[in-house]
Design an enzyme around this catalytic site. Structure first.
Site, PDB file in Angstrom:
ATOM      1  CB  SER A 155      39.323  25.577 -76.052  1.00  0.00           C
ATOM      2  OG  SER A 155      39.136  26.173 -77.322  1.00  0.00           O
ATOM      3  CE1 TYR A 168      42.971  22.453 -78.616  1.00  0.00           C
ATOM      4  CE2 TYR A 168      40.890  23.586 -79.000  1.00  0.00           C
ATOM      5  CZ  TYR A 168      42.167  23.560 -78.438  1.00  0.00           C
ATOM      6  OH  TYR A 168      42.611  24.634 -77.709  1.00  0.00           O
TER       7      TYR A 168
END
Length: 279
Positions: A155, A168
């Site tokens: 990401s 995350y």
């Protein structure tokens, strides 16, 4: 549609919807047989609905509509034994796995001071341990055959931190380290390992009431238009989110036979946000 993946077999985790579905259909359209898995169950630690068995069945239908074979299974990628079993089944029924896309993952948006053990374990397990399990499960067969393409999904938050994203970001940062190290481990065996770092992708991970409410606590029931400007600010180019197919284009490139000497890299597909970070 070109047949550049004709005769190859592709494993995609998190294949029930979103990016996973886009990748599966694209590979099938280009001649590959597909192996899918997804947990198909909600998690109490994740604030939005996860994929369902109906979603997975629809991806299977779309793949088979191209004329290609498709194997699917329901399990969490934190289950190493289940992944090993699926790989063994794929090798038995389809002959091998040539390409693996470690796509499964979840988003848990909580600041560090409020994150529970359950939330931390969920996001690290799904986003990092699941990627390790995928790479570990497919690599022995690839080593035996002297060929493989592995693509992991990190990401833009695997390259920069952000508020409410401690778990995350940690998990996706870990994916990059795992990818680079695995690329070195497998370099002598005809196997490449590369990561993609997407920005905001237009899937249910982004478009859900829980995330909208976190981003716009001043509104009672914020909608897509209410959060668009905030998502846009996370990119450099003036777009709030990208389509899954934009990630698929890079997956296909990295998985191509001709990409034989591209390994250990991270490809950002994040509307220019990469210009804000080093490396």
């Amino acid at each position: 549609m070109a047949d550049e993946f004709k005769g190859q077999v592709v494993l995609i985790t998190g294949g029930a919807r979103g990016q996973g579905r886009a990748h599966a259909v694209a590979f099938a359209e280009r001649g590959a047989d597909i192996v899918l898995c997804d947990r198909c169950a909600d998690s109490p630690a994740v604030a939005y609905p996860l994929a369902t068995e109906a979603d997975l069945a629809e991806t299977v239908r779309l793949v088979e509509a191209t004329g290609r074979k498709c194997i699917s299974a329901v399990f969490n990628t934190t289950d190493r034994a289940a992944l090993n079993e699926l790989v063994a089944r794929a090798e038995s029924e389809l002959g091998r796995i040539d390409i693996a896309v470690a796509n499964a993952g979840v988003s848990v948006a909580v600041p560090v001071q409020y994150m529970t053990d359950e939330q931390w374990s969920e996001v690290i397990g799904s986003n990092l341990t699941g990627v390790f399990n995928t790479v570990a499960a497919v690599s022995p067969g690839m080593i035996k055959r002297g060929y493989g393409r592995i693509v992991t999904i990190s990401s833009m938050l695997g390259r920069a931190g952000n508020t409410n994203m401690v778990g995350y970001s940690a998990s996706k940062w870990g994916v990059i380290g795992l990818t680079k190290s695995a690329a070195l481990d497998l370099a002598d065996h005809g196997i490449t390992v590369n990561a993609i770092a997407p920005g905001n992708i237009s899937t249910p991970m982004v478009h859900n009431d829980a995330l909208y409410s976190m981003m716009r606590p001043d509104l009672e029931n914020p909608g897509r238009e209410d959060v668009a400007s905030i998502f846009e600010s996370l990119h450099a180019q003036p777009v709030p989110w990208l389509e899954p197919e934009e990630i698929t284009r890079v997956v296909l490139f990295l998985a191509d036979r001709a990409s034989s000497h591209i390994s250990g890299i991270v490809v950002p597909v994040d509307a220019g946000n990469a210009g804000r970070v080093t490396g």
